[in-house]
Write an enzyme that holds these catalytic residues in place. Structure first.
Site, PDB file in Angstrom:
ATOM      1  N   TYR A 270       0.825  -1.212   0.000  1.00  0.00           N
ATOM      2  CA  TYR A 270       0.000   0.000   0.000  1.00  0.00           C
ATOM      3  C   TYR A 270       0.860   1.264   0.000  1.00  0.00           C
ATOM      4  O   TYR A 270       0.578   2.211  -0.745  1.00  0.00           O
ATOM      5  CB  TYR A 270      -0.900  -0.056   1.238  1.00  0.00           C
ATOM      6  CG  TYR A 270      -1.938   1.022   1.373  1.00  0.00           C
ATOM      7  CD1 TYR A 270      -3.156   0.955   0.688  1.00  0.00           C
ATOM      8  CD2 TYR A 270      -1.746   2.094   2.249  1.00  0.00           C
ATOM      9  CE1 TYR A 270      -4.133   1.927   0.854  1.00  0.00           C
ATOM     10  CE2 TYR A 270      -2.717   3.067   2.422  1.00  0.00           C
ATOM     11  CZ  TYR A 270      -3.905   2.977   1.730  1.00  0.00           C
ATOM     12  OH  TYR A 270      -4.868   3.944   1.901  1.00  0.00           O
TER      13      TYR A 270
ATOM     14  N   LYS B  81       0.766   3.994  -2.916  1.00  0.00           N
ATOM     15  CA  LYS B  81       0.341   5.363  -2.617  1.00  0.00           C
ATOM     16  C   LYS B  81       1.460   6.372  -2.902  1.00  0.00           C
ATOM     17  O   LYS B  81       1.184   7.525  -3.263  1.00  0.00           O
ATOM     18  CB  LYS B  81      -0.140   5.464  -1.168  1.00  0.00           C
ATOM     19  CG  LYS B  81      -1.471   4.743  -0.909  1.00  0.00           C
ATOM     20  CD  LYS B  81      -2.581   5.222  -1.841  1.00  0.00           C
ATOM     21  CE  LYS B  81      -3.991   5.006  -1.284  1.00  0.00           C
ATOM     22  NZ  LYS B  81      -5.043   5.386  -2.252  1.00  0.00           N
TER      23      LYS B  81
HETATM   24  N1  LIG Z   1      -9.840   5.749   5.434  1.00  0.00           N
HETATM   25  C1  LIG Z   1      -8.599   6.195   5.572  1.00  0.00           C
HETATM   26  O1  LIG Z   1      -8.118   6.406   6.700  1.00  0.00           O
HETATM   27  C2  LIG Z   1      -7.753   6.483   4.368  1.00  0.00           C
HETATM   28  C3  LIG Z   1      -6.512   7.085   4.585  1.00  0.00           C
HETATM   29  C4  LIG Z   1      -5.706   7.372   3.490  1.00  0.00           C
HETATM   30  C5  LIG Z   1      -6.147   7.061   2.229  1.00  0.00           C
HETATM   31  N2  LIG Z   1      -7.351   6.461   2.040  1.00  0.00           N
HETATM   32  C6  LIG Z   1      -7.734   6.170   0.672  1.00  0.00           C
HETATM   33  O2  LIG Z   1      -8.993   6.748   0.395  1.00  0.00           O
HETATM   34  C7  LIG Z   1      -9.673   5.978  -0.586  1.00  0.00           C
HETATM   35  C8  LIG Z   1     -11.064   5.621  -0.084  1.00  0.00           C
HETATM   36  O3  LIG Z   1     -10.934   4.880   1.115  1.00  0.00           O
HETATM   37  P1  LIG Z   1     -12.154   4.585   2.099  1.00  0.00           P
HETATM   38  O4  LIG Z   1     -11.617   4.690   3.472  1.00  0.00           O
HETATM   39  O5  LIG Z   1     -13.340   5.379   1.727  1.00  0.00           O
HETATM   40  O6  LIG Z   1     -12.379   3.026   1.785  1.00  0.00           O
HETATM   41  P2  LIG Z   1     -13.704   2.148   1.654  1.00  0.00           P
HETATM   42  O7  LIG Z   1     -13.243   0.729   1.765  1.00  0.00           O
HETATM   43  O8  LIG Z   1     -14.758   2.625   2.617  1.00  0.00           O
HETATM   44  O9  LIG Z   1     -14.227   2.444   0.166  1.00  0.00           O
HETATM   45  C9  LIG Z   1     -13.508   2.028  -0.953  1.00  0.00           C
HETATM   46  C10 LIG Z   1     -14.454   1.868  -2.128  1.00  0.00           C
HETATM   47  O10 LIG Z   1     -13.672   1.488  -3.279  1.00  0.00           O
HETATM   48  C11 LIG Z   1     -14.350   0.458  -3.963  1.00  0.00           C
HETATM   49  N3  LIG Z   1     -13.392  -0.342  -4.722  1.00  0.00           N
HETATM   50  C12 LIG Z   1     -12.464  -1.207  -4.262  1.00  0.00           C
HETATM   51  N4  LIG Z   1     -11.787  -1.767  -5.274  1.00  0.00           N
HETATM   52  C13 LIG Z   1     -12.284  -1.246  -6.416  1.00  0.00           C
HETATM   53  C14 LIG Z   1     -12.000  -1.419  -7.802  1.00  0.00           C
HETATM   54  N5  LIG Z   1     -11.063  -2.297  -8.221  1.00  0.00           N
HETATM   55  N6  LIG Z   1     -12.698  -0.697  -8.708  1.00  0.00           N
HETATM   56  C15 LIG Z   1     -13.671   0.164  -8.295  1.00  0.00           C
HETATM   57  N7  LIG Z   1     -13.987   0.361  -7.014  1.00  0.00           N
HETATM   58  C16 LIG Z   1     -13.301  -0.340  -6.082  1.00  0.00           C
HETATM   59  C17 LIG Z   1     -15.062  -0.334  -2.877  1.00  0.00           C
HETATM   60  O11 LIG Z   1     -16.141  -1.107  -3.417  1.00  0.00           O
HETATM   61  C18 LIG Z   1     -15.523   0.790  -1.945  1.00  0.00           C
HETATM   62  O12 LIG Z   1     -16.794   1.274  -2.314  1.00  0.00           O
HETATM   63  C19 LIG Z   1      -8.778   4.766  -0.872  1.00  0.00           C
HETATM   64  O13 LIG Z   1      -7.971   5.001  -1.992  1.00  0.00           O
HETATM   65  C20 LIG Z   1      -7.924   4.697   0.382  1.00  0.00           C
HETATM   66  O14 LIG Z   1      -6.713   4.027   0.134  1.00  0.00           O
HETATM   67  C21 LIG Z   1      -8.164   6.161   3.084  1.00  0.00           C
END
Ligand SMILES: NC(=O)c1ccc[n+]([C@@H]2O[C@H](COP(=O)([O-])OP(=O)(O)OC[C@H]3O[C@@H](n4cnc5c(N)ncnc54)[C@H](O)[C@@H]3O)[C@@H](O)[C@H]2O)c1
Length: 242
Positions: A150, A154
């Protein structure tokens, strides 16, 4: 109304940060297209957003991303904002991570963001305008234990965004990235309590972030308020690892 009459595509927007972005954009007058693996949840979300569409999209598949963008063009006639947000985690230490877990995470984040960026750029270049927002992570800045896949993906998104920003600037297309820290969502709520508390202790502001606090920064990068910004990386972390 910062996105009045604009069309925005948001990947992974059936829930979490992506959904918050889709909701905020719609509230600012954008016509939103949600692309997600989970079509049912994407459709349910789109129904609540006014003029919006949902499409099943696996961002690792170029043809799916093509179809997603075609949905936006057919329904609304333009593509002004692309948010590459879809993501997964497959945490494990170097000793235990499988090659499959490494490949899956690189594929969804890095290939997925590359697909979204290049496919959106093809349309925006012709339009001579557009904003692309890529969701990286603080994990890509500092590297986190259990996340060699990851963190690599990223960090890769940062390089990808800067390279694309340089290629697209003279076409009127901006590309920026966001590095969220610990944000409350399904992804982080799956974490064991001990790990959560450890992370919390690293945050100067003393709390996790909420999805709407990432969405507001995505809105800033998507709209003309950031018209002279490209190739930047904005940290939304409560001061963690500044
Ligand atoms: N939550 C955190 O603390 C955090 C921190 C840093 C970065 N992020 C990043 O933010 C973004 C959203 O994260 P989140 O926390 O909302 O996660 P989440 O798991 O709640 O939502 C992720 C969504 O992406 C969809 N998804 C997964 N694989 C996919 C694919 N191959 N094609 C299309 N859709 C796909 C899932 O179905 C889901 O709806 C991600 O890129 C994550 O890495 C999150």
């Amino acid at each position: 109304m910062l996105l009045n009459g604009k069309t925005a595509v948001v990947t992974g927007a059936a829930q979490g940060i992506g959904l918050a972005i889709a909701e905020l954009f719609a509230g600012h007058g954008a016509r939103v297209v949600i692309g997600d693996l989970n079509l049912e949840a994407a459709e349910a979300a789109a129904e609540k957003l006014g003029p919006a569409r949902a499409a099943r999209c696996d961002v690792t598949r170029a043809a799916d991303v093509d179809a997603l963008i075609a949905t936006a063009l057919e329904a609304f006639g333009s593509l002004d904002v692309m948010v590459n947000n879809a993501g997964i985690t497959r945490d494990a230490t170097l000793r235990t991570m499988t090659e499959e877990q490494f490949d899956q995470v690189i594929d969804v984040h890095l290939k997925g963001t590359w697909n979204g960026t290049r496919k959106a750029a093809a349309v925006m270049r012709e339009q001579k305008s557009g904003a692309i927002v890529n969701i990286s992570s603080l994990s890509g800045k500092v590297g986190m234990v259990g996340q060699t896949n990851y963190s690599a993906a990223k960090a890769g998104i940062v390089g990808l965004s800067k390279a694309a920003a340089k290629e697209l600037a003279h076409h009127g297309v901006r590309v920026n990235a966001i590095q969220p820290g610990l944000i409350r969502s399904a992804m982080t709520e799956a974490m064991p309590r001990k790990a959560w508390d450890q992370k919390l202790a690293e945050i100067p502001m003393g709390r996790a972030g909420e999805v709407h606090e990432v969405a507001s920064v995505a809105l800033f990068l998507a709209c003309d308020l950031s018209s002279y910004m490209t190739g930047t990386v904005l940290e939304v972390t409560g001061g963690r690892f500044m």
